[in-house]
Motif scaffolding. Sequence first.
Motif, PDB file in Angstrom:
ATOM      1  N   VAL A   1      37.883  45.587  28.539  1.00 17.54           N
ATOM      2  CA  VAL A   1      36.554  45.946  29.056  1.00 17.54           C
ATOM      3  C   VAL A   1      36.672  47.187  29.960  1.00 17.54           C
ATOM      4  CG1 VAL A   1      34.717  45.217  30.635  1.00 17.54           C
ATOM      5  CG2 VAL A   1      35.550  43.645  28.874  1.00 17.54           C
ATOM      6  N   LEU A   2      37.647  47.151  30.873  1.00 16.52           N
ATOM      7  CA  LEU A   2      37.825  48.272  31.802  1.00 16.52           C
ATOM      8  C   LEU A   2      38.254  49.540  31.074  1.00 16.52           C
ATOM      9  CD1 LEU A   2      39.669  47.069  35.004  1.00 16.52           C
ATOM     10  CD2 LEU A   2      37.316  47.865  34.768  1.00 16.52           C
ATOM     11  N   ALA A   3      39.151  49.381  30.117  1.00 12.01           N
ATOM     12  CA  ALA A   3      39.661  50.534  29.372  1.00 12.01           C
ATOM     13  C   ALA A   3      38.505  51.230  28.665  1.00 12.01           C
ATOM     14  CB  ALA A   3      40.719  50.092  28.368  1.00 12.01           C
TER      15      ALA A   3
ATOM     16  N   HIS B   1      32.593  39.321  32.817  1.00 10.07           N
ATOM     17  CA  HIS B   1      31.212  38.852  32.874  1.00 10.07           C
ATOM     18  C   HIS B   1      30.245  39.897  33.433  1.00 10.07           C
ATOM     19  CE1 HIS B   1      33.114  34.737  32.539  1.00 10.07           C
ATOM     20  NE2 HIS B   1      32.265  34.803  31.537  1.00 10.07           N
ATOM     21  N   GLY B   2      30.779  41.095  33.699  1.00  5.63           N
ATOM     22  CA  GLY B   2      29.914  42.183  34.135  1.00  5.63           C
ATOM     23  C   GLY B   2      29.446  42.069  35.573  1.00  5.63           C
ATOM     24  N   ARG B   3      30.077  41.181  36.351  1.00  8.32           N
ATOM     25  CA  ARG B   3      29.678  41.049  37.751  1.00  8.32           C
ATOM     26  C   ARG B   3      30.388  42.061  38.645  1.00  8.32           C
ATOM     27  NH1 ARG B   3      30.833  35.585  36.658  1.00  8.32           N
ATOM     28  NH2 ARG B   3      32.703  35.803  37.925  1.00  8.32           N
ATOM     29  N   LEU B   4      31.407  42.697  38.105  1.00  9.98           N
ATOM     30  CA  LEU B   4      32.192  43.628  38.916  1.00  9.98           C
ATOM     31  C   LEU B   4      32.499  44.864  38.088  1.00  9.98           C
ATOM     32  CD1 LEU B   4      33.985  44.184  41.487  1.00  9.98           C
ATOM     33  CD2 LEU B   4      35.839  43.049  40.264  1.00  9.98           C
ATOM     34  N   ARG B   5      32.250  46.027  38.698  1.00 12.45           N
ATOM     35  CA  ARG B   5      32.587  47.281  38.016  1.00 12.45           C
ATOM     36  C   ARG B   5      33.639  47.988  38.843  1.00 12.45           C
ATOM     37  NH1 ARG B   5      29.499  49.167  33.861  1.00 12.45           N
ATOM     38  NH2 ARG B   5      28.035  47.591  33.198  1.00 12.45           N
ATOM     39  N   LEU B   6      34.724  48.374  38.186  1.00 11.78           N
ATOM     40  CA  LEU B   6      35.821  49.023  38.908  1.00 11.78           C
ATOM     41  C   LEU B   6      35.960  50.457  38.444  1.00 11.78           C
ATOM     42  CD1 LEU B   6      38.615  46.313  38.756  1.00 11.78           C
ATOM     43  CD2 LEU B   6      37.073  46.801  40.635  1.00 11.78           C
TER      44      LEU B   6
ATOM     45  N   ARG C   1      44.412  42.813  44.998  1.00 13.00           N
ATOM     46  CA  ARG C   1      45.190  42.843  46.235  1.00 13.00           C
ATOM     47  C   ARG C   1      44.337  43.283  47.417  1.00 13.00           C
ATOM     48  NH1 ARG C   1      50.860  45.394  44.123  1.00 13.00           N
ATOM     49  NH2 ARG C   1      51.535  43.521  43.021  1.00 13.00           N
ATOM     50  N   ARG C   2      43.545  44.342  47.210  1.00  8.93           N
ATOM     51  CA  ARG C   2      42.710  44.835  48.310  1.00  8.93           C
ATOM     52  C   ARG C   2      41.741  43.771  48.778  1.00  8.93           C
ATOM     53  NH1 ARG C   2      42.133  49.631  45.605  1.00  8.93           N
ATOM     54  NH2 ARG C   2      40.134  48.927  44.778  1.00  8.93           N
ATOM     55  N   SER C   3      41.177  43.020  47.827  1.00  6.21           N
ATOM     56  CA  SER C   3      40.151  42.058  48.199  1.00  6.21           C
ATOM     57  C   SER C   3      40.728  40.661  48.434  1.00  6.21           C
ATOM     58  CB  SER C   3      39.081  42.001  47.105  1.00  6.21           C
ATOM     59  OG  SER C   3      39.677  41.596  45.889  1.00  6.21           O
ATOM     60  N   GLY C   4      42.037  40.502  48.223  1.00  4.09           N
ATOM     61  CA  GLY C   4      42.650  39.188  48.419  1.00  4.09           C
ATOM     62  C   GLY C   4      42.112  38.141  47.442  1.00  4.09           C
ATOM     63  N   THR C   5      41.752  38.590  46.247  1.00  2.00           N
ATOM     64  CA  THR C   5      41.197  37.682  45.238  1.00  2.00           C
ATOM     65  C   THR C   5      42.233  37.498  44.145  1.00  2.00           C
ATOM     66  OG1 THR C   5      39.167  38.928  45.631  1.00  2.00           O
ATOM     67  CG2 THR C   5      39.115  37.324  43.845  1.00  2.00           C
ATOM     68  N   PRO C   6      42.379  36.282  43.609  1.00  2.43           N
ATOM     69  CA  PRO C   6      43.326  36.116  42.503  1.00  2.43           C
ATOM     70  C   PRO C   6      42.969  37.024  41.320  1.00  2.43           C
ATOM     71  CG  PRO C   6      42.599  33.988  43.302  1.00  2.43           C
ATOM     72  CD  PRO C   6      41.761  35.021  43.994  1.00  2.43           C
ATOM     73  N   LEU C   7      44.011  37.511  40.669  1.00  2.00           N
ATOM     74  CA  LEU C   7      43.860  38.414  39.533  1.00  2.00           C
ATOM     75  C   LEU C   7      42.904  37.841  38.475  1.00  2.00           C
ATOM     76  CD1 LEU C   7      45.082  41.100  38.730  1.00  2.00           C
ATOM     77  CD2 LEU C   7      47.087  39.885  37.871  1.00  2.00           C
ATOM     78  N   ALA C   8      43.054  36.550  38.189  1.00  4.83           N
ATOM     79  CA  ALA C   8      42.224  35.940  37.141  1.00  4.83           C
ATOM     80  C   ALA C   8      40.742  35.953  37.534  1.00  4.83           C
ATOM     81  CB  ALA C   8      42.687  34.516  36.856  1.00  4.83           C
ATOM     82  N   GLU C   9      40.469  35.787  38.819  1.00  9.10           N
ATOM     83  CA  GLU C   9      39.070  35.803  39.265  1.00  9.10           C
ATOM     84  C   GLU C   9      38.464  37.193  39.127  1.00  9.10           C
ATOM     85  OE1 GLU C   9      37.751  34.339  43.319  1.00  9.10           O
ATOM     86  OE2 GLU C   9      39.030  32.679  42.631  1.00  9.10           O
ATOM     87  N   VAL C  10      39.257  38.207  39.489  1.00 12.45           N
ATOM     88  CA  VAL C  10      38.795  39.588  39.337  1.00 12.45           C
ATOM     89  C   VAL C  10      38.530  39.868  37.860  1.00 12.45           C
ATOM     90  CG1 VAL C  10      39.429  42.022  39.622  1.00 12.45           C
ATOM     91  CG2 VAL C  10      40.059  40.365  41.381  1.00 12.45           C
ATOM     92  N   ALA C  11      39.467  39.415  37.018  1.00  9.65           N
ATOM     93  CA  ALA C  11      39.319  39.646  35.579  1.00  9.65           C
ATOM     94  C   ALA C  11      38.052  38.987  35.054  1.00  9.65           C
ATOM     95  CB  ALA C  11      40.546  39.105  34.835  1.00  9.65           C
ATOM     96  N   SER C  12      37.785  37.772  35.511  1.00  8.48           N
ATOM     97  CA  SER C  12      36.595  37.052  35.064  1.00  8.48           C
ATOM     98  C   SER C  12      35.328  37.806  35.472  1.00  8.48           C
ATOM     99  CB  SER C  12      36.614  35.644  35.658  1.00  8.48           C
ATOM    100  OG  SER C  12      35.397  35.003  35.412  1.00  8.48           O
ATOM    101  N   ALA C  13      35.298  38.302  36.716  1.00  7.52           N
ATOM    102  CA  ALA C  13      34.122  39.042  37.189  1.00  7.52           C
ATOM    103  C   ALA C  13      33.915  40.308  36.362  1.00  7.52           C
ATOM    104  CB  ALA C  13      34.278  39.378  38.677  1.00  7.52           C
ATOM    105  N   VAL C  14      35.003  40.959  35.982  1.00  4.58           N
ATOM    106  CA  VAL C  14      34.902  42.179  35.174  1.00  4.58           C
ATOM    107  C   VAL C  14      34.354  41.856  33.778  1.00  4.58           C
ATOM    108  CG1 VAL C  14      36.279  43.920  33.937  1.00  4.58           C
ATOM    109  CG2 VAL C  14      36.655  43.525  36.383  1.00  4.58           C
TER     110      VAL C  14
END
Lengths: 249, 237
Positions: B194-196, B230-235, B215-228
């Motif tokens: 998705v990010l690529a 599901h479109g809840r997070l844009r990096l 790492r910056r947000s102290g969130t587990p990698l899998a949670e960040v991936a899920s947000a990405v």
Amino acid sequence: MAGILAALVAAGPSASWPDHLVEACRRATGVTGVGLALVDHTGVSGVVAATPGVGRELEDLQFSLGEGPCTEASRSGRPVMCPDLADDGGTRWPAFARGAGRAGVSAAFTFPLQVGAIALGVLDLYRTETGPLRGPYLTEAVAHADAAVAVLLHLQGRDDEAGATGLADLADRRAVVHQAAGMVAVQLDVDVADALRALRAHAWAHDRAIGDVAGDVVARRLRFHDSGNGTAGGAGVRHPGPGPGGEPA
Amino acid sequence: MTAREELIADAFVQLADTLVAEFDVLDFLHVLVERAVELLDADAGGIMLADQRGGLEVMAASSHEVHLVELFELQNEEGPCLEAFRSGLAVTRPDPAAMRVSWPAFTERLEEAGFASAQAVPMRLRDEVVGALNVFRVTPGALSDSDMKLARALADIATISLLQERSMRARDRLAEQLQGALNSRVLIEQAKGVLAERGGLEVGQAFRALRDHARRSGTPLAEVASAVVHGRLRLGR
């Protein structure tokens, strides 16, 4: 897993696959009952299939209670192995543990049916005897869970074009397939489940292996487009073609 | 301490720090692979875990290049990882000729990818082998005895990390943990895609963007991936 799917396809039309799957799973894992349920963020949203007796009874119980190993497995994305419900089931899911006890069930093993971000449901195994699910039984349970993933993804797809062939493509676990699904989801503006189905439909339509199609997507040799009527399907997929327009955005 | 001893000490301190703080098993395994490659003077590496389907799955790799990942996936058929997993022993070969005898198809692909040697050490939990740490080098030949020992120590840490995320009661917990981690791995692949696609990135860059954010947000990698996904997070861009 391929063997399980081949047996399902041979057994009858796609609508009958879930029933055959739970029965095959029950026999292969030595448990008393097996159920296949859909789970959404609110809990069990429907029982797709269950073996008669204990399987059906406990699936309905989890559905009506809205608590049990199924919601936990689905939320955490991990299997919930409960080899002795009398031991810690009562504190985790009091009402479910009581109902299971009444039905004579002593152990429950629940496998989430997920492909990364795609959450489909759970496969529940119930057994009257306590004790862990180990060795070949565990391997069989995981293989049937993989098969259930492919079956649910297939049944939820809008176009049935790829048919039963390539069913195993929907349970492919290679990295490149899932990277490609993520890319195609953005290209078609659909969720990753639809993207995975689009990859499989394209592979089927072009008589290629899904891994090769995925490799082309990741290498940006192939892009997926909307088919024009707003739906994203295998039939609408076009190769970028030579010349301008084929470059990645 | 020599410079090398200092590097090793640094690596173990860093790994131990990661184990006690906010712990993310997937991020940890990636750090471990990167340090293993550096310390063993290797050029690429990865960790494969048994998936309870009777196969091995890539959990972490030093690079996300498709051909490298394939070198791991191929080892479901043959290769040092599979051998280490089945035998429970460290696996190495003295030269490319010996490698070709043991793993003809794997060695061919390894050489196509520009590597000349491959080693693997098993990840053991008591009497059970749960996976293997694998390194590839562009130079031929076996690892030295001291490097092999170091590789075993790193593989042991990788095993411990699997048990650390949650207090593990028994093997049942390991089954839960492994399947959960394997699903997170698929989720991260989807998020990389998705990010690529959104950012015009290579998948390796996409992974670094995910990890940096985690790492910056102290969130587990899998949670960040899920947000990405599901479109809840844009990096990024």
